[in-house]
Design an enzyme around this catalytic site. Sequence first.
Site, mmCIF file in Angstrom:
data_model
loop_
_atom_site.group_PDB
_atom_site.id
_atom_site.type_symbol
_atom_site.label_atom_id
_atom_site.label_comp_id
_atom_site.label_asym_id
_atom_site.label_seq_id
_atom_site.Cartn_x
_atom_site.Cartn_y
_atom_site.Cartn_z
ATOM 1 N N LYS A 25 34.376 34.536 29.053
ATOM 2 C CA LYS A 25 34.584 33.100 28.812
ATOM 3 C C LYS A 25 33.479 32.297 29.480
ATOM 4 O O LYS A 25 32.958 31.329 28.925
ATOM 5 C CB LYS A 25 35.959 32.668 29.345
ATOM 6 C CG LYS A 25 37.110 33.175 28.488
ATOM 7 C CD LYS A 25 38.461 32.984 29.168
ATOM 8 C CE LYS A 25 39.561 33.663 28.370
ATOM 9 N NZ LYS A 25 40.858 33.682 29.051
ATOM 10 N N ASP A 31 44.269 25.790 27.580
ATOM 11 C CA ASP A 31 44.969 26.975 27.074
ATOM 12 C C ASP A 31 46.171 26.571 26.214
ATOM 13 O O ASP A 31 46.729 27.400 25.504
ATOM 14 C CB ASP A 31 45.495 27.829 28.245
ATOM 15 C CG ASP A 31 44.630 29.055 28.496
ATOM 16 O OD1 ASP A 31 43.876 29.438 27.583
ATOM 17 O OD2 ASP A 31 44.711 29.612 29.602
ATOM 18 N N GLN A 72 43.868 32.233 34.638
ATOM 19 C CA GLN A 72 43.951 33.528 33.955
ATOM 20 C C GLN A 72 45.270 34.223 34.308
ATOM 21 O O GLN A 72 45.603 34.366 35.487
ATOM 22 C CB GLN A 72 42.743 34.394 34.349
ATOM 23 C CG GLN A 72 42.654 35.713 33.635
ATOM 24 C CD GLN A 72 42.402 35.587 32.123
ATOM 25 O OE1 GLN A 72 41.625 34.744 31.675
ATOM 26 N NE2 GLN A 72 43.084 36.408 31.342
#
Length: 291
Positions: A52, A119, A96
Site C-alpha cells: 500500500k 477503509d 491494518q
Amino acid sequence: MILIDGKQTAAHLKEKIRSEVDQFLLKGLRPPHLVAVLVGEDPASLAYVKSKERQSQKVGFKSTLLHYDDDISEADLLKIINQLNRDDAVDGYIVQLPLPAHIDAQKIIMAVDPQKDVDGFHPMNLGKMLANLPTFLPATPYGILELIKQYNLPTEGKNVLIIGRSLIVGRPLSILLSQKRQGGNATVTVAHSKTRNLKDLCLQADIIITALGKANFLTGDMVKEGVIVIDAGINEIAAPEKKRGYKLVGDVDFESISRKASYLTPVPGGVGPMTIAMLLQNTLKAYKQRL
Ligand code: NAP
C-alpha cells in the site's frame, strides 16, 4: 473464457489518480497523505502495508507507516488514533487488521474519524453505504464493483451467490449488488459456514463471488456452464518449487472452473490489485473533501 484482468484495470485507475494528483501539485497544493497503522510483525500484514505504501507513493501521495510493537496497549493505540484524527496533514488512514487479541478492534474502528476512514469500516460509513448515500466504500467490495463495471458484466435480475459474510467483503458486497442502481439490481444470496446445500445454490447462480479463505474450494462440478466467477480469496499454499516456499491461490479451483466459466478473475492479479487501487481512490476522495 475471459480472464478479468484486475492488474491492468487497477493500473488504469492508478494512472487516473496520478494525473489528478499532478493537477493538484501543479496548483501548488500538497499531495494527499495516507497513513497506515500497523501493530506487530505478522508477515502478511507487513507485506500488505508495504505494498500500500509503495503504491501510494507511485500515484504521488505522501505515505506514512506507523509501526508499533504488538505489546502496545489499547489506550496508547487509541491516543495515536486521536492524534491522526486531529492532524490536518493527514487525509486518510487505515489500521491494518487483524490487531493483537488484547486490543478490541471494534473500539479502534469506532474511534477513527469517519471523514478519514478510507477503509470504510466505521459504522457511520457502513450505514451510509446501506442507505445508498455517498461514502467511503470498503475497498474490496468497491474493487469488485469496479471490475463488474469495467467488464460490463450484467447484474440486473441475475442470481448472485456470495460465499462468505465478513464485514470487509461478503456482507457489504451483498448490499451493494442488491441495491437499486446500475451495477446492482441483483438477487443476492449470502452463504457462510452454516449454509446447507451450498452446491445446489452454486449451480443456480449466474455470478459467484468467493470470499471465504479456503484454497481451491469452488470446483468445476459445483457451477453451471457460463457462470461468472469473481475470486476474492487469497490463500497461501505450500510450493517447495518457489524460493519463498509457498504460493498464493484463490478460493477457486482455477483449472476446473476456467473450463466452465464465461468470466473469471485470477489470483493473483484479480481482486487483490483492485483493493489497493480503491483504497487510493478513497484517499483521493478524502483529500478532495478536505481542500
Ligand atoms: P473471514 O472473516 O474469515 O470470513 C470468511 C467467511 O467465509 C465467513 O463468513 C465464513 O462463515 C465463510 N466460510 C468459511 N468456510 C466456509 C465454508 N466451508 N462454506 C461456506 N462459507 C464458509 O474472511 P475475510 O476476511 O472475508 O476473507 C476471505 C478471503 O478473502 C481470505 O482469503 C482473504 O485473504 C481474502 N481477502 C482478500 C482481499 C483482497 O484484497 N483481495 C481483501 C480481504 C480479504 P462464518 O461467518 O459462518 O464463519
